[in-house]
Design an enzyme around this catalytic site. Structure first.
Site, mmCIF file in Angstrom:
data_model
loop_
_atom_site.group_PDB
_atom_site.id
_atom_site.type_symbol
_atom_site.label_atom_id
_atom_site.label_comp_id
_atom_site.label_asym_id
_atom_site.label_seq_id
_atom_site.Cartn_x
_atom_site.Cartn_y
_atom_site.Cartn_z
ATOM 1 N N LYS A 83 6.026 -15.255 -22.760
ATOM 2 C CA LYS A 83 6.363 -14.956 -22.289
ATOM 3 C C LYS A 83 7.305 -13.733 -23.327
ATOM 4 O O LYS A 83 7.076 -12.456 -23.602
ATOM 5 C CB LYS A 83 7.698 -14.794 -20.621
ATOM 6 C CG LYS A 83 7.369 -14.554 -19.530
ATOM 7 C CD LYS A 83 6.184 -13.054 -19.275
ATOM 8 C CE LYS A 83 5.546 -13.556 -18.453
ATOM 9 N NZ LYS A 83 4.210 -13.895 -19.317
ATOM 10 N N GLU B 79 4.920 -11.952 -26.182
ATOM 11 C CA GLU B 79 3.553 -11.399 -25.869
ATOM 12 C C GLU B 79 4.789 -9.994 -25.495
ATOM 13 O O GLU B 79 4.358 -9.342 -25.663
ATOM 14 C CB GLU B 79 3.081 -11.666 -24.089
ATOM 15 C CG GLU B 79 3.622 -11.591 -23.189
ATOM 16 C CD GLU B 79 2.736 -11.937 -22.432
ATOM 17 O OE1 GLU B 79 1.658 -12.198 -22.276
ATOM 18 O OE2 GLU B 79 3.267 -12.509 -20.669
ATOM 19 N N ARG C 227 0.408 1.842 -6.287
ATOM 20 C CA ARG C 227 0.475 0.553 -4.809
ATOM 21 C C ARG C 227 -0.305 -0.100 -4.328
ATOM 22 O O ARG C 227 -0.404 -0.803 -3.609
ATOM 23 C CB ARG C 227 1.815 1.421 -3.920
ATOM 24 C CG ARG C 227 3.109 2.163 -4.215
ATOM 25 C CD ARG C 227 3.600 2.932 -2.856
ATOM 26 N NE ARG C 227 3.906 1.996 -1.924
ATOM 27 C CZ ARG C 227 4.514 1.140 -1.489
ATOM 28 N NH1 ARG C 227 5.536 0.999 -2.784
ATOM 29 N NH2 ARG C 227 4.814 -0.236 -0.942
ATOM 30 N N LYS D 185 -4.270 -6.511 -19.324
ATOM 31 C CA LYS D 185 -3.833 -7.041 -17.785
ATOM 32 C C LYS D 185 -4.986 -7.249 -17.922
ATOM 33 O O LYS D 185 -4.342 -8.845 -17.546
ATOM 34 C CB LYS D 185 -3.642 -5.669 -17.142
ATOM 35 C CG LYS D 185 -2.913 -6.379 -16.025
ATOM 36 C CD LYS D 185 -1.919 -7.038 -16.141
ATOM 37 C CE LYS D 185 -1.214 -7.756 -15.008
ATOM 38 N NZ LYS D 185 -0.306 -8.207 -14.609
ATOM 39 N N ASN E 209 1.449 -1.112 6.663
ATOM 40 C CA ASN E 209 1.137 -1.594 4.767
ATOM 41 C C ASN E 209 2.297 -2.475 5.336
ATOM 42 O O ASN E 209 3.374 -2.761 5.465
ATOM 43 C CB ASN E 209 2.890 -0.375 4.001
ATOM 44 C CG ASN E 209 2.825 -1.596 2.925
ATOM 45 O OD1 ASN E 209 2.259 -2.561 2.173
ATOM 46 N ND2 ASN E 209 3.872 -1.701 2.733
ATOM 47 N N GLY E 210 1.500 -3.911 5.298
ATOM 48 C CA GLY E 210 2.149 -5.128 5.042
ATOM 49 C C GLY E 210 1.334 -6.391 5.760
ATOM 50 O O GLY E 210 0.085 -5.723 5.341
ATOM 51 N N GLU F 182 5.360 -21.371 -20.634
ATOM 52 C CA GLU F 182 5.769 -19.646 -19.932
ATOM 53 C C GLU F 182 6.591 -18.665 -20.378
ATOM 54 O O GLU F 182 6.634 -17.500 -20.823
ATOM 55 C CB GLU F 182 5.558 -19.268 -17.642
ATOM 56 C CG GLU F 182 5.422 -18.559 -17.415
ATOM 57 C CD GLU F 182 4.729 -17.694 -17.199
ATOM 58 O OE1 GLU F 182 4.034 -17.791 -18.075
ATOM 59 O OE2 GLU F 182 4.893 -16.711 -16.920
ATOM 60 N N TRP G 98 -4.050 -1.607 -0.208
ATOM 61 C CA TRP G 98 -4.146 -3.110 -1.248
ATOM 62 C C TRP G 98 -4.270 -3.707 -0.473
ATOM 63 O O TRP G 98 -3.867 -5.360 0.833
ATOM 64 C CB TRP G 98 -3.092 -3.380 -1.759
ATOM 65 C CG TRP G 98 -2.965 -3.926 -2.318
ATOM 66 C CD1 TRP G 98 -2.492 -5.677 -2.405
ATOM 67 C CD2 TRP G 98 -4.001 -4.530 -3.824
ATOM 68 N NE1 TRP G 98 -2.986 -6.325 -3.429
ATOM 69 C CE2 TRP G 98 -3.291 -5.345 -4.315
ATOM 70 C CE3 TRP G 98 -4.035 -3.571 -4.772
ATOM 71 C CZ2 TRP G 98 -3.877 -6.155 -5.723
ATOM 72 C CZ3 TRP G 98 -4.483 -4.390 -6.160
ATOM 73 C CH2 TRP G 98 -4.589 -5.276 -6.618
ATOM 74 N N HIS H 55 7.852 -36.207 -32.116
ATOM 75 C CA HIS H 55 6.547 -36.327 -33.109
ATOM 76 C C HIS H 55 5.402 -35.116 -34.248
ATOM 77 O O HIS H 55 4.813 -35.574 -34.388
ATOM 78 C CB HIS H 55 5.244 -37.003 -31.775
ATOM 79 C CG HIS H 55 5.480 -37.839 -31.012
ATOM 80 N ND1 HIS H 55 5.157 -39.154 -32.043
ATOM 81 C CD2 HIS H 55 6.051 -37.989 -29.812
ATOM 82 C CE1 HIS H 55 5.806 -40.314 -30.934
ATOM 83 N NE2 HIS H 55 6.494 -39.208 -29.919
ATOM 84 N N CYS I 26 0.852 -1.597 0.156
ATOM 85 C CA CYS I 26 0.640 0.158 0.107
ATOM 86 C C CYS I 26 1.249 1.238 -0.244
ATOM 87 O O CYS I 26 2.519 0.758 -0.385
ATOM 88 C CB CYS I 26 -0.771 0.428 1.105
ATOM 89 S SG CYS I 26 0.169 0.464 2.471
HETATM 90 N N1 GLU Z 1 -2.591 -5.965 6.035
HETATM 91 C C1 GLU Z 1 -3.018 -4.630 6.091
HETATM 92 C C2 GLU Z 1 -5.201 -4.760 5.323
HETATM 93 O O1 GLU Z 1 -5.280 -4.933 4.837
HETATM 94 C C3 GLU Z 1 -2.271 -3.836 5.339
HETATM 95 C C4 GLU Z 1 -2.471 -3.953 3.819
HETATM 96 C C5 GLU Z 1 -2.224 -2.798 3.147
HETATM 97 O O2 GLU Z 1 -0.430 -2.977 3.289
HETATM 98 O O3 GLU Z 1 -2.499 -2.284 1.707
HETATM 99 O O4 GLU Z 1 -5.556 -3.774 5.838
#
Ligand code: GLU
Length: 612
Positions: free
Chosen positions: A489, A492, A27, A607, A102-103, A485, A76, A508, A2
């Site tokens: 890659k 594309e 992000r 995408k 974030n994490g 794969e 995210w 064959h 994030c």
């Molecule tokens: N684990 C946290 C959440 O889901 C943070 C996710 C992130 O890094 O955006 O809210």
């Protein structure tokens, strides 16, 4: 993954945070929020509008009071739906502590249990919220904000960059990190923090890096950094000569390079917090119960593109570890071939975006024919995630380059986890074997890092083959999906003719195409068909093709057989594809660049493919 931004000592804090969030949106963007410190309280606004979250937040912020200290976040989701109540900043019970993160807090469930038992109320489904309550507990005991954060982090396992604000110390921001990025910025009368450089460009050029297990206290015009153990440290200065576009790519020339280098993190995050203390595997978002999974007699995997290659690899893992029958289909074919399914069948859909229409429709077809449905996707709350009976998330973060890299490796390890979980439930593998395989999975991020660090050697091989037009990628056993794969890659990205084949099939038919000038790329890492594969390579060599082999370090025979070798460290054979794919990504990347092509946006491709 994030985006985080924070500022103290700037009267235009709200505007500065919003601009920073706009620049960090790449992000993560399922929701966004900000908190401002105003005398005696915290003012918060949050919006969950997908790609337009920051725009929606801007509308809400028109009501914001004047403030010079605050934090912003673009999310995210990893734990909890992308809804307003789960958007950061998250508050404690008293609404006096605001946290952005974030994490992943790995032991959040444990901590939450204790907090709730002692009277705390959780307002979100995130792993993050426990941090706000842990800080609240310490502050209620009379500790200052910085010490409270330091002590609270002593209880936490996992990865984090966090920033915390409290109305009790209105001009202070406290930040800390472990395994996810955070930078600091200093200017006259102000201080900043952000997860990435673009957010701070133009505000100051006095930037510093916060290292793992360090904590920073930011006040207007000053920053003090210490280790989480309390020892003062001097943060190293960061010299940056990037413009905004380069900064969003982390200084890389394109998103593909950046995302290839993010693969160790994507794999590590996907493996995080999946193993319960008793050794059992928790596919925590999989709503199917252990009983449901135990009753499955056949798995039908459906997917498209690179996800289809992850699906093919999953078949080897499921058959080997769980001894369960698994079929793999291209999603767009599956639903029209009148598949025979029953309630003991599990349809498994693999899709990065969770929106691939072919996969979504194939899963609907499977459900209509009686099967239960499980989705493996990178996007929380995507259509496949919502419609499936259960979902297993990969945690690769947003992928911007059209060609999949980090999301594919994350899919492969997520599917490995599923296969091991099935093996556990069906008792087809001993606890010892499962635990050894899990250890091997956890060693993969470091090994991927090692392969990526050899990019220059791959570049040299690509340069030597810059004029070639025809490429045949060959493999056997798990090397076969890797070959597919590698060919995909190359096609594309570079628009060159590339085909992937199971090497045993070559004689064959396709061998007729081989002549001097053709390039054969063989996946020659150790697997059960290693010896036979070498004979297949000898056959192509005698037809005059140029041979490139992906081979394990120290494999002298591979070096003798090949014109060029792409070396990778050895791994357990079912896990080896996670490493073997990486040099093929780098190879396709370099050839495309040599041909002057835009690697992030190849022609004719999208995408997320939401048409049939
Ligand atoms: N684990 C946290 C959440 O889901 C943070 C996710 C992130 O890094 O955006 O809210």
């Amino acid at each position: 993954m994030c985006g985080i931004i924070g500022v103290t000592g700037r009267p235009d804090a709200a505007e500065l945070l919003l601009e920073g969030l706009e620049r960090l949106e790449y992000r993560g963007y399922d929701s966004a929020g900000l908190v401002l410190s105003v005398p005696g309280s915290l003012w918060r606004a949050r919006a969950a509008e997908g790609t337009t979250s920051v725009g929606a937040l801007r509308v809400l912020a028109a009501e914001a009071p004047g403030a010079s200290t605050g934090l912003g976040h673009t999310r995210w989701a990893t734990h909890g739906h992308p809804a307003v109540e789960n958007a950061h900043p998250l508050f404690d019970c008293t609404q006096r502590v605001g946290v952005v993160h974030n994490g992943i807090i790995e032991n959040h469930a444990e901590i939450q249990g204790r907090l709730v038992a002692s009277g705390h109320t959780m307002a979100s489904a995130t792993d993050t919220e426990v941090l706000a309550h842990l800080v609240e507990e310490r502050m209620a005991g009379g500790m200052g904000l910085a010490e409270s954060v330091r002590v609270a982090l002593g209880e936490v396992r996992g990865s984090f960059s966090i920033a915390v604000v409290s109305s009790d110390e209105p001009e202070l921001l406290v930040a800390a990190r472990r395994n996810t990025p955070l930078i600091l910025g200093l200017a006259d009368g102000a201080a900043f923090l952000a997860s990435d450089i673009p957010a701070l460009l133009g505000q100051t050029d006095r930037l510093f890096v916060l290292a793992d297990d360090q904590l920073a206290e930011l006040r207007p015009g000053s920053i003090a950094v210490s280790t989480l153990d309390g020892l003062p440290v001097e943060p190293p200065a960061l010299s940056v000569h990037w413009d905004l576009a380069a900064a969003q790519k982390g200084g890389y020339e394109d998103f593909m390079s950046k995302e290839i280098r993010e693969q160790p993190r994507a794999v590590a995050d996907t493996l995080l917090d999946r193993c319960r203390p008793d050794g059992s595997l928790a596919l925590d978002e999989a709503k199917l119960t252990d009983e449901d999974l135990r009753s499955i007699t056949r798995i039908h995997i459906v997917a498209c593109g690179s996800s289809y290659h992850a699906a093919l690899l999953a078949r080897y893992a499921i058959e080997h570890w769980a001894e369960l029958a698994a079929d793999v289909d291209v999603a767009s074919e599956f639903r029209y071939r009148e598949p025979v399914l029953d309630p003991k069948a599990l349809a498994l859909g693999v899709s990065q975006s969770g929106e691939s229409l072919d996969t979504l429709l194939a899963l609907r077809e499977a459900r209509a024919r009686g099967a239960r449905v499980l989705g493996v996707t990178n996007v929380v709350d995507s259509s496949i995630a919502r419609e499936a009976d259960g979902v297993l998330y990969t945690r690769a973060g947003p992928e911007i380059c059209v060609a999949a890299t980090k999301t594919l490796l994350a899919q492969i390890v997520a599917l490995d986890l599923l296969a091991l979980k099935l093996a556990q439930l069906r008792a087809t593998r001993s606890p010892r074997e499962i635990s050894a395989t899990l250890d091997a999975l956890h060693r993969l991020p470091a090994a991927i890092e090692e392969v990526v660090s050899r990019a220059k050697e791959v570049d040299d091989v690509a340069k030597a083959l810059g004029g070639a037009r025809d490429f045949f990628f060959l493999g056997r056993n798990v090397g076969y999906p890797v070959a597919l794969e590698g060919a995909l890659k190359l096609k594309e990205l570079s628009y060159l003719h590339a085909e992937g084949y199971p090497a045993g099939e070559l004689k064959h038919g396709p061998i007729a195409l081989l002549e001097p000038g053709a390039v054969v790329v063989g996946v020659a890492t150790r697997n059960p068909l290693w010896e036979k594969f070498r004979s297949n390579i000898a056959e192509v060599k005698s037809r005059g093709a140029t041979v490139v082999l992906v081979a394990n370090d120290g494999d002298e025979r591979a070096a003798q057989l090949a014109d060029h070798v792409l070396w990778v460290p050895e791994a357990e054979h079912l896990l080896s594809p996670v490493l073997d794919i990486v040099p093929l990504q780098l190879f396709a990347y370099r050839l495309a660049r040599l041909h002057g092509l835009d690697v992030d946006r190849p022609r004719n491709l999208a995408k997320t493919v939401t048409v049939e």
